[in-house]
Design a protein around this motif. Structure first.
Motif, short mmCIF file in Angstrom:
data_model
loop_
_atom_site.label_atom_id
_atom_site.label_comp_id
_atom_site.label_asym_id
_atom_site.label_seq_id
_atom_site.Cartn_x
_atom_site.Cartn_y
_atom_site.Cartn_z
N GLU B 172 18.72 13.32 65.39
CA GLU B 172 19.84 14.11 64.87
C GLU B 172 20.56 14.77 66.04
OE1 GLU B 172 21.55 14.99 61.91
OE2 GLU B 172 22.70 16.05 63.43
N HIS B 180 26.30 17.48 56.33
CA HIS B 180 27.35 18.24 55.65
C HIS B 180 26.84 19.02 54.45
CE1 HIS B 180 30.23 15.62 57.89
NE2 HIS B 180 30.87 16.76 57.92
N PHE B 188 29.14 19.36 43.14
CA PHE B 188 29.62 18.80 41.88
C PHE B 188 28.66 17.72 41.43
CE2 PHE B 188 32.08 16.40 45.22
CZ PHE B 188 31.57 15.13 45.00
N TYR B 335 30.05 11.16 58.13
CA TYR B 335 31.50 11.13 58.35
C TYR B 335 31.96 12.35 59.12
CZ TYR B 335 31.43 14.64 54.66
OH TYR B 335 31.17 15.78 53.94
N LYS B 413 35.90 21.11 42.00
CA LYS B 413 34.87 22.13 42.23
C LYS B 413 35.52 23.41 42.75
CE LYS B 413 32.22 21.56 45.96
NZ LYS B 413 31.16 20.98 46.81
N ALA B 546 27.31 8.00 53.96
CA ALA B 546 28.76 7.91 54.14
C ALA B 546 29.18 7.16 55.40
CB ALA B 546 29.36 9.31 54.12
N LYS B 551 31.36 8.38 50.38
CA LYS B 551 30.59 8.45 49.14
C LYS B 551 30.03 9.83 48.93
CE LYS B 551 27.95 4.82 50.05
NZ LYS B 551 28.30 4.44 51.43
N ASP B 552 29.64 10.10 47.67
CA ASP B 552 29.12 11.40 47.32
C ASP B 552 27.61 11.46 47.57
OD1 ASP B 552 28.21 9.74 45.40
OD2 ASP B 552 29.38 10.59 43.77
N ILE B 553 27.02 12.60 47.24
CA ILE B 553 25.60 12.77 47.53
C ILE B 553 24.72 11.80 46.72
CG2 ILE B 553 23.68 14.43 47.47
CD1 ILE B 553 25.88 16.62 48.02
C1 LIG Z 1 34.63 19.45 51.31
C2 LIG Z 1 33.61 18.50 50.79
C3 LIG Z 1 32.85 18.84 49.69
C4 LIG Z 1 31.89 17.96 49.18
N1 LIG Z 1 31.19 18.34 48.08
C5 LIG Z 1 30.30 17.46 47.53
C6 LIG Z 1 29.60 17.79 46.33
O1 LIG Z 1 29.77 18.88 45.80
N2 LIG Z 1 28.78 16.85 45.79
C7 LIG Z 1 28.60 15.62 46.36
O2 LIG Z 1 27.88 14.79 45.80
N3 LIG Z 1 29.23 15.29 47.52
C8 LIG Z 1 30.07 16.17 48.12
N4 LIG Z 1 30.72 15.82 49.28
C9 LIG Z 1 30.35 14.55 49.95
C10 LIG Z 1 29.10 14.77 50.82
O3 LIG Z 1 29.45 15.56 51.93
C11 LIG Z 1 28.57 13.42 51.34
O4 LIG Z 1 28.30 12.59 50.25
C12 LIG Z 1 27.26 13.57 52.11
O5 LIG Z 1 27.33 14.60 53.04
C13 LIG Z 1 26.91 12.27 52.83
O6 LIG Z 1 25.68 12.41 53.47
P1 LIG Z 1 25.30 11.61 54.80
O7 LIG Z 1 23.90 11.94 55.10
O8 LIG Z 1 25.68 10.21 54.64
O9 LIG Z 1 26.27 12.18 55.94
P2 LIG Z 1 26.37 13.60 56.66
O10 LIG Z 1 26.20 14.69 55.70
O11 LIG Z 1 27.65 13.55 57.41
O12 LIG Z 1 25.15 13.63 57.68
C14 LIG Z 1 25.10 12.80 58.80
C15 LIG Z 1 24.22 13.39 59.87
O13 LIG Z 1 24.16 12.52 60.99
C16 LIG Z 1 24.31 13.25 62.20
N5 LIG Z 1 24.91 12.35 63.19
C17 LIG Z 1 26.17 11.85 63.21
N6 LIG Z 1 26.35 11.03 64.25
C18 LIG Z 1 25.17 11.00 64.92
C19 LIG Z 1 24.70 10.32 66.08
N7 LIG Z 1 25.53 9.50 66.75
N8 LIG Z 1 23.44 10.52 66.49
C20 LIG Z 1 22.63 11.35 65.81
N9 LIG Z 1 22.98 12.01 64.69
C21 LIG Z 1 24.25 11.84 64.25
C22 LIG Z 1 25.21 14.40 61.80
O14 LIG Z 1 25.06 15.47 62.70
C23 LIG Z 1 24.72 14.73 60.40
O15 LIG Z 1 23.64 15.64 60.42
C24 LIG Z 1 31.69 16.69 49.79
C25 LIG Z 1 32.45 16.35 50.92
C26 LIG Z 1 33.40 17.23 51.41
C27 LIG Z 1 34.24 16.85 52.58
#
Ligand SMILES: Cc1cc2nc3c(=O)[nH]c(=O)nc-3n(C[C@H](O)[C@H](O)[C@H](O)COP(=O)(O)OP(=O)(O)OC[C@H]3O[C@@H](n4cnc5c(N)ncnc54)[C@H](O)[C@@H]3O)c2cc1C
Ligand code: SF4
Ligand code: SF4
Lengths: 304, 675
Positions: B172, B180, B188, B335, B413, B546, B551-553
């Motif tokens: 990480e 995020h 939501f 993302y 939301k 994502a 995509k969502d959670i």
């Molecule tokens: C304003 C907003 C509100 C949202 N609200 C909701 C909600 O209420 N409900 C819902 O279902 N979804 C919501 N979402 C969507 C949600 O953010 C995503 O679905 C979710 O965060 C995706 O998870 P992830 O693990 O794929 O990515 P991320 O949450 O982006 O996590 C990726 C991780 O990888 C790490 N990383 C990145 N690049 C590297 C690298 N090169 N080397 C090492 N580590 C790295 C990052 O630091 C991070 O910790 C929302 C999005 C936004 C923008």
């Protein structure tokens, strides 16, 4: 140094003489070599498009076709002329059938234009990209001395084609004037419409559009408005008194062509730049910044 | 050398037969090409009837080579190879020709398409006649897994694999895992508290025996291939001794330097030069930001060191390179939020009370910079009206054409939170409302009932330039209401921009290192958009969350779990089959010049010092052929890409063109075309 074909257009010939004078003076000073298109004709402005598209296109393409084959770029200071040249060149590039129609019309006059042969550029892009920051800063005499300028782009230079700048909040004129020592004020309405020919068709509508532009410049503390289009200049300058009368306001904002402001920065005499031809006089604002110190200007129209 | 080749031209319903005259291709090849024993066309070769047709022919007609002209080998090469082995034919004696993606889907002219198909099938027959039987190879699968990115998707993968007792390394980039989701207040559509559902996962990952967290770390390089990757990870210096730091937070309290936190607080809040991004951070341990720490900038201070009760501050720490061996890799890097400054007409960065969606998330969060109070930039005034602008940087030719999929729901939301907490008027400016998942549209209905105003139309601008006294001191949202067919100007106190989800700024670099590709938009490319959204074209590299597309959670978690299941399957099987289409060196004739050693992009060639010869490790070789072409002694053989095979294929391809040209040429030579 690249040489540019120069398309002055009718406004610069007749009403926006100050634009013509300042463009020529500034380009000469900066070594930007402008070669006027021989026997150019009116671009039809915005009107002809509504009348007959083929004639409108052919009128414009005739100018493109008449450009000296040695030259690869053309520049036009007038926003409408620039847009028309750019629009027709692009249309001919993208729609071969249209290009063929236009060329058939041109053939009647023994002319032909190969789509894309010349690159159509607005003068601001030539200053911003080709002359560039370094040379402009060097050439600046410091005589703008923090003159507060509202940069007004209008619609046509930045829309619909805006490959290099932002079409909603463009910055190129802001930057050029800043390099030259002006204080460019925040002017969020910088690419909104001045009403164009609405001032002749439906005054009340036009007054409101002009008022917004003046009001915003006034609020942001501008001393002059710099614009890029003869129509914009005319509307904001010539109608300022009537707008004041209509709304009971008291705006007093000189409206210059951006090349006039550039010229002042380069130390060119005011009457050479056509300063004094405007209706709301710019002298006072310029003098407040010591910009009239240019000796020769005292002998010109600038003398009170 | 006489062969018995079977040729099968698939119609793929009308996908291929709509453009190519399959029957004519089969007939032409059957009649004109030597050694073709059977040549047939059939509606669906991949159906069980199609497959058994091949099997029966192999047995009855004694076929020793097979050509299938159908879709991409990515889809069905395995199917037809299996059909051949079932009938006792070595599967590598089957060649596929992609007449769908390469011809029928991209060609309009039916005659041209049919000619091209005939030529390609002829080429394949000529090559397959010269192909050799190959034996599949197997390599053991290292049971350890690397997960890049510790957001919700990566954590899901890690925990599910670790539950089965296999080691997982989570790399990480930030000081804490969580991604995020850790920034949000509510999620939501159920509005459950984000921290309440996320932090148990985070601490589970932090405490799990089989999960090794490498936070504040980045992937340096990847080598090897499926089953046996070698990975180098840079553990950036934290300047805090992880063995003795208790996470008490005294250092953070004492540090005099305040920095705007652009990452976790999305620019809305501040942190110190030594910081943990948030109280529930895992690991519970700070890092020093050397760009701002006075000690690193000016050689003064060391307050943290003085006050640290356990003497954990270690200014002399250095970056460390950790080498790991893993069998599989999961990319879960998520993302970046769109930089809203790129659309200056919305005023972000210029107009104080325009906020990004992530800023607003932090604002709503009770642990955030405003303690959960919805206030303007002055930190005092509650807005009486709020505009929420959808699709900022999405569905827009000037920025990103795609839909970011999550922002409509997040906008709803926000509407709900504003109504609930401060009762302000909310205007949601949308193009289309996209609430496609389970319970999502119900949420939309609920938010409508709560009194949020929905205005349909893309916002033209947000401005502070008033046109009337009512607009003085307000932010005015100008928009064409496409339902009413009028221009509207709505004055509000606060504007929230629903920025797009964009690929990570460095996504392409990571893709390159991991040997996978990115879509035009920059998202990681999955093996198949519908049938395999979890794997990639590189065996052993999987995607979760994502980073593969907005995509969502729930979908991120599902994909994370799916990646884990795939990897667990491979670990359980213990070995993977790898393509035997590799290079081999004739060691008898190798001069030991070592030219090939450095050229191999996959580091697959090792040098046997004792015998003074080079040797290709089959498990690493991708069959690219670089060494084959480079060997000055010409003693490297690229299986399936021997000169003889390639030339035969070219001749086959050109057979038709050759006859067209050669006839008039021959006639001319004979003096027959004078008139
Ligand atoms: C304003 C907003 C509100 C949202 N609200 C909701 C909600 O209420 N409900 C819902 O279902 N979804 C919501 N979402 C969507 C949600 O953010 C995503 O679905 C979710 O965060 C995706 O998870 P992830 O693990 O794929 O990515 P991320 O949450 O982006 O996590 C990726 C991780 O990888 C790490 N990383 C990145 N690049 C590297 C690298 N090169 N080397 C090492 N580590 C790295 C990052 O630091 C991070 O910790 C929302 C999005 C936004 C923008
Ligand atoms: S040494 Fe650096 S991190 Fe430690 S207290 Fe001083 S400024 Fe903060
Ligand atoms: S989810 Fe909604 S706001 Fe986001 S890009 Fe798609 S349509 Fe626009």
């Amino acid at each position: 140094m690249v040489r540019y074909a120069f398309y002055p257009g009718c406004s610069l010939d007749v009403s926006a003489v100050a634009y013509d004078e300042s463009v020529k003076a500034v380009c000469a000073k900066l070594g930007v070599d402008l070669v006027p298109i021989a026997d150019w004709n009116c671009c039809g402005a915005t009107e002809y498009w509504g009348h007959d598209a083929l004639i409108a296109q052919a009128l414009i393409a005739r100018n493109l076709a008449r450009i000296d084959p040695e030259l690869e770029q053309v520049t036009a200071p007038c926003a409408a002329c620039y847009l028309n040249l750019a629009k027709v060149d692009r249309m001919m590039r993208e729609v071969p059938a249209a290009a063929e129609r236009v060329n058939r019309a041109l053939a009647a006059g023994g002319l032909h234009y190969e789509p894309g042969r010349v690159r159509v550029r607005h003068l601001i892009d030539v200053l911003y990209e080709d002359v560039g920051r370094e040379r402009l800063t060097e050439a600046s005499t410091g005589s703008l001395d923090g003159l507060r300028v509202a940069p007004y782009y209008g619609c046509q230079v930045v829309r619909p084609f805006c490959d290099n700048d932002d079409s909603e909040q463009p910055v190129r004129m802001d930057e050029v004037l800043t390099w030259l020592g002006a204080e460019v004020v925040e002017y969020p309405v910088k690419s909104q419409c001045c009403g164009g020919h609405m001032s002749q068709i439906s005054e009340n509508e036009a007054f409101e559009l002009i008022r917004r532009l003046l009001d915003c410049a006034h609020r942001s503390g501008a001393e002059v408005i710099a614009c890029m289009c003869p129509m914009c200049q005319l509307n904001l300058d010539a109608y300022q008194g009537r707008v004041n009368h209509h709304f009971g306001t008291g705006y007093h904002l000189p409206v210059l062509f951006f090349t006039q402001v550039v010229g002042v920065a380069l130390g060119i005499e005011h009457d050479v730049l056509g300063i004094g031809r405007e209706i709301v006089p710019a002298r006072e604002a310029l003098r407040a910044h010591g910009a009239t110190v240019v000796a020769a200007a005292e002998g010109g129209r600038d003398v009170p | 050398m006489s062969r018995r080749v079977g040729v099968y031209v698939c119609h793929c319903g009308s996908n291929i037969a709509g453009t190519i005259d399959c029957e004519a291709v089969a007939r032409a090849v059957g009649e004109r090409v030597a050694d073709v024993a059977v040549s047939r066309d059939y509606k669906f070769m991949c159906s069980s009837l199609g497959q058994s047709m091949i099997q029966e022919d192999i047995e009855k007609e004694k076929l020793d080579r097979v050509v299938v002209a159908a879709c991409s080998p990515h889809l069905h090469e395995k199917t037809f190879r299996r059909a051949c082995s079932n009938a006792g034919l070595n599967p590598y004696l089957m060649q596929m020709v992609n007449v769908r993606e390469h011809i029928s889907w991209v060609t309009k002219d039916q005659v041209e398409a049919t000619r091209k198909a005939t030529a390609m099938v002829t080429g394949a027959v000529e090559r397959v006649k010269r192909q050799e039987a190959l034996e599949p190879q197997y390599v053991p699968v290292n049971p350890a897994t690397l997960v890049v990115g510790g957001g919700i998707a990566g954590l899901q993968t890690a925990i599910e694999i670790a539950e089965f007792g296999h080691p997982v390394y989570v790399v990480e980039r930030e000081p804490s895992i969580g991604g995020h989701m850790a920034q949000f207040d509510k999620t939501f559509p159920t509005l459950d508290c984000s921290a309440c559902i996320l932090t148990p996962r985070m601490s589970e990952a932090g405490q799990h025996d089989c999960i090794h967290l490498l936070t504040w770390s980045e992937l340096e390089s990847v080598s090897g291939s499926v089953g046996n990757f070698k990975v180098r990870v840079r553990k950036k210096a934290r300047y805090v001794n992880s063995e003795i730091c208790t996470g008490c937070g005294v250092c953070e309290e004492k540090c005099p330097i305040k920095v705007v936190d652009d990452v976790f607080e999305a620019g809305l809040g501040i942190r110190k030069a030594i910081y943990m991004p948030f109280p529930q951070a895992v690991p519970k341990m700070p890092v020093i930001d050397t760009a701002h720490c006075i000690w690193f900038v000016r050689g003064k201070c060391r307050a943290c060191e003085i006050f640290c009760p356990t003497k954990a501050i270690a200014f002399d720490q250095k970056d460390e390179i950790v080498e790991l061996e893993v069998g599989n890799i999961v990319l879960a890097t998520g993302y970046d939020l769109f930089d809203c400054r790129r659309l200056p007409q919305y005023g972000y960065g210029r107009l104080d009370n325009v906020f990004t969606s992530l800023e607003f998330e932090r604002m709503c969060n009770a642990a955030g910079p405003t303690g959960g109070r919805i206030v303007l930039r002055d930190r005092e005034t509650e807005p009486r009206s709020v505009a929420v602008i959808h699709c900022v940087g999405s569905r827009d030719k000037r920025t990103n054409e795609y839909c970011s999929a999550t922002c409509c729901m997040a906008a709803l939301k926000f509407g709900h939170l504003v109504r609930e907490r401060i009762g302000a008027e909310v205007y949601s400016f949308y193009i289309d409302i996209r609430t496609f998942s389970k319970d999502y549209d119900e949420f939309y209905q609920r938010v409508m009932d709560e009194g949020v105003h929905f205005v349909r139309g893309r916002v033209a601008e947000v401005t502070d330039v008033p046109r009337s006294p009512a607009e003085e001191g307000k932010l005015v949202v100008q928009c064409e209401d496409t339902l009413l067919g009028v221009q509207r100007r709505i004055p509000v106190d606060m504007v929230i921009l629903m920025g797009a989800l964009e690929p990570r700024a460095d996504a392409r670099d990571l893709a390159l290192e991991a040997g996978i590709s990115c879509s035009m938009n920059g998202w990681f490319t999955e093996r198949h958009p519908k049938l395999d959204p979890v794997a990639t074209m590189t065996d052993g590299v999987f995607l979760a969350g994502a980073c593969q597309g907005p995509k969502d959670i729930p979908s991120s978690v599902a994909q994370g779990a799916a990646a884990a299941a795939r990897i667990l399957g491979m670990i359980t099987r213990g070995r993977v089959e790898i393509e035997p289409v590799v290079a081999t060196i004739d060691e008898e004739r190798c001069s030991g010049c070592r030219i090939c050693n450095a050229l191999c992009p996959f580091h697959a060639i090792e040098f046997d010092e004792a015998r003074h010869v080079s040797h290709v490790q089959a498990s690493l070789c991708k069959g690219c052929g670089t060494c084959v072409a480079a060997c000055p002694a010409q003693v490297i053989r690229g299986a399936h890409f021997m000169n003889e095979q390639i030339f035969a294929e070219i001749e086959g391809l050109l057979a038709d063109a050759w006859s067209d040209v050669s006839e008039p040429v021959a006639a001319f030579a004979a003096g027959g075309v004078d008139d």
